[in-house]
Write an enzyme that holds these catalytic residues in place. Structure first.
Site, mmCIF file in Angstrom:
data_model
loop_
_atom_site.group_PDB
_atom_site.id
_atom_site.type_symbol
_atom_site.label_atom_id
_atom_site.label_comp_id
_atom_site.label_asym_id
_atom_site.label_seq_id
_atom_site.Cartn_x
_atom_site.Cartn_y
_atom_site.Cartn_z
ATOM 1 N N CYS A 38 0.845 -1.379 0.101
ATOM 2 C CA CYS A 38 0.047 0.104 -0.007
ATOM 3 C C CYS A 38 0.863 1.244 -0.244
ATOM 4 O O CYS A 38 1.555 1.526 -1.005
ATOM 5 C CB CYS A 38 -0.999 -0.009 1.406
ATOM 6 S SG CYS A 38 -2.520 1.272 1.046
ATOM 7 N N HIS A 82 -3.810 -5.131 0.415
ATOM 8 C CA HIS A 82 -3.157 -5.849 1.863
ATOM 9 C C HIS A 82 -3.130 -7.250 1.976
ATOM 10 O O HIS A 82 -4.146 -7.678 2.144
ATOM 11 C CB HIS A 82 -3.989 -5.065 2.878
ATOM 12 C CG HIS A 82 -3.790 -3.690 3.106
ATOM 13 N ND1 HIS A 82 -2.737 -3.226 3.927
ATOM 14 C CD2 HIS A 82 -4.394 -2.649 2.519
ATOM 15 C CE1 HIS A 82 -2.644 -1.794 4.110
ATOM 16 N NE2 HIS A 82 -3.699 -1.482 3.165
ATOM 17 N N GLU A 105 -2.117 -8.957 4.181
ATOM 18 C CA GLU A 105 -1.968 -9.462 5.621
ATOM 19 C C GLU A 105 -3.383 -9.903 6.138
ATOM 20 O O GLU A 105 -3.385 -10.340 7.173
ATOM 21 C CB GLU A 105 -1.118 -8.377 6.395
ATOM 22 C CG GLU A 105 -1.760 -7.434 6.714
ATOM 23 C CD GLU A 105 -1.552 -6.228 5.599
ATOM 24 O OE1 GLU A 105 -1.714 -4.833 5.752
ATOM 25 O OE2 GLU A 105 -1.270 -6.602 4.359
#
EC number: 6.3.5.2
Length: 525
Positions: A85, A181, A183
């Site tokens: 990001c 993202h 994660e």
């Protein structure tokens, strides 16, 4: 024993709410990592010697003056770099690409990216296939700005309908950027991408696992403590319990645990702690029954923050008194965990936001001339729990709902009295027991009962009663930063209410709290 810290990833934090999640995902893969503020020095990076670097996300705009940048050395260290990001945007801008400010066309939430070209980061992963045969990935976006031109040597790896550079790569230098993202769980293949980066691209072995962590911790404790004695404040909570078990494995009877019963614990909790750690595990525990001392100190005080400070002060006084009896103790053990360390670290420039200063046992006397032992300071809470299981602690104890440090002191609203605590203990035990029986306990994130300092008229048989009110509280949350009230079945709530009113003499009314966070907090005080 292999060195579990030898191969590692460095994560630079630019202020994203997801940064700790990146670190937890890397650890879950089996690779050690540390999270540092973005303004780290070249010397610090060289000394840490990471196998790879991740540039995390952040709330600021790369296009803004004085916005955070990665240290130039990151791109000259000769190790793989992954920008996520904001991390991708600052990588692009710093290496000669361009970033434009988002004007009403950012991407927030679910998106589907189309993989344009092969990359080591995306090897053999897809959620679907496009009409043209390209791999499609379901991802989670949260960005306004976007890369409009990638640096020389990079190729566009993936795109969305509105973002032509959703991922980029320079395979020669092993630099990668993703606008989404990986994660978060909403990015379905995110874990595999991080595995590709940490294990294959960076070449780290997956040796960060509970058994290895325990072995490493015990060796380090033995080396640090030697033949000295250690004192630990044991609360019965997850962190102090795991510290106690690690120290007991490492130094045996040279550990003295001080368990302070402040009269603000859950039903039978003090006895359970003594039975488990004293009788079952054979630890040396000093049991201090200080209920009257705490209640006397809080008498007449109704303000929540003042109650917290009183509870903390009295605990410190008692712990200081007990520690002086352990004349041979040279070390004080604490249950500090990695998020505490991160929150206290701050930033060299002041750009990174320091949330709070932290000390696990706040306000211990300055003249307590002991060394500090913090065997959990590298670990996240989920890692501490896994280690606890490996050490033989019961699952129900390690995975029970959070309980505030001041205990019932902040669940009895207003002034705290023994009568109120006793009533609350009984009511709360019924609520928790029924949640377990209905298989609902693990479906809510936290559940508890609050004592309200108001009386209400009730009817029992042919008589009227004028007794106290309690509120049930149950929430569902991922991170405890925001929370929804749990939609428990009406018949379940009715059963709990009936049991409390019939079995707890002194309570005439039960209510259910349907406030979310925000605007309410999870705890009432």
């Amino acid at each position: 024993m292999s060195n579990i810290h030898e191969h590692k990833i460095l994560i630079l934090d630019f202020g994203s709410q997801y940064t700790q999640l990146i670190a937890r995902r890397i650890r879950e893969i089996g690779v050690y990592c540390e999270l540092w503020a973005w303004d780290v020095s070249e010397e610090q990076i060289r000394e840490f010697a990471p196998n790879g670097i991740i540039l995390a996300g952040g709330p600021e705009s790369v296009t803004a003056e004085n916005s955070p940048r990665a240290p130039e050395y990151v791109f000259n260290a000769g190790v793989p770099v992954l920008g996520i990001c904001y991390g991708m945007q600052t990588m692009s801008e710093q290496l000669g690409g361009k970033v434009i400010q988002g004007v009403g066309e950012g991407e927030f939430g679910y998106a589907q990216v189309e993989v344009q070209t092969e990359s080591a980061l995306f090897k053999a992963i897809e959620d679907a296939v496009s009409e043209t045969g390209k791999p499609l990935l379901d991802v989670w976006m949260s960005h306004g700005d976007k890369v409009s031109a990638i640096p020389e040597g990079f190729v566009a790896v993936a795109k969305t309908e509105t973002c032509p550079f959703a991922a980029m790569a320079n395979e020669d230098k092993q630099f990668y950027g993703v606008q989404f993202h990986p994660e978060v769980t909403h990015t379905r293949q995110g874990k595999r991408m991080l595995e590709h980066f940490a294990l294959e691209i960076c070449g780290c072995p997956a040796n960060w696992k509970p058994s290895s962590i325990i072995e490493d911790a015990i060796e380090r404790l033995k080396e640090q403590i030697g033949d000295d004695e250690v004192i630990l404040g044991l609360s019965g909570g997850v962190d102090s319990s795991v510290v106690a078990m690690l120290l007991h494995r490492a130094i045996g009877d040279k550990l003295t645990c001080v368990f302070v019963d402040n009269g603000l614990l859950r039903l039978n909790e003090a006895q359970q702690v003594m039975d488990m750690f004293g009788d079952h595990f054979g630890l040396n525990i000093v049991h201090v029954d200080a209920e009257n001392r705490f209640l006397d100190a809080m008498a007449g005080e109704a303000e929540p923050e003042a109650k917290r400070k009183i509870i903390g002060r009295v605990f410190v006084e008692i712990f200081d008194e007990e520690s002086k009896k352990c004349v041979n103790a040279k070390w004080l053990a604490q249950g500090t965990i990695y998020p505490d360390v991160i929150e206290s670290a701050g930033s060299a420039t002041g750009k990174a936001h320091c949330i709070k200063s932290h000390h696990n046992v706040g306000g211990l006397p300055d003249d307590m001339a002991m060394g500090l032992v913090e065997p959990l300071r590298e670990l996240f809470k989920d890692e501490v729990r896994k280690i606890g299981l490996e050490l033989g602690l019961p699952y129900d104890m390690l995975y029970r709902h959070p309980f505030p440090g001041p205990g019932l002191g902040v669940r009895v609203l207003g002034e705290v009295k023994k009568e109120y605590c006793d009533l609350l203990r009984l009511a709360d035990a019924i609520f928790i027991e029924e949640l377990h029986k209905a298989d609902l306990y693990n479906k809510v994130s936290q559940a508890f009962t609050v004592f309200l300092p108001v009386r209400s008229v009730g009817v029992m048989g042919d008589g009227r009663k004028y007794d106290w009110v309690v509120s049930l509280r149950a929430v569902e949350t991922i991170d405890f930063m925001t929370a929804h009230w749990a939609h428990l079945p009406y018949d379940f709530l009715g059963r709990v209410s009936n049991r409390i009113i019939n079995e707890v003499d002194g309570i005439s009314r039960v209510v259910y709290d349907i406030s979310g966070k925000p605007p309410a907090t999870i705890e009432w005080e």
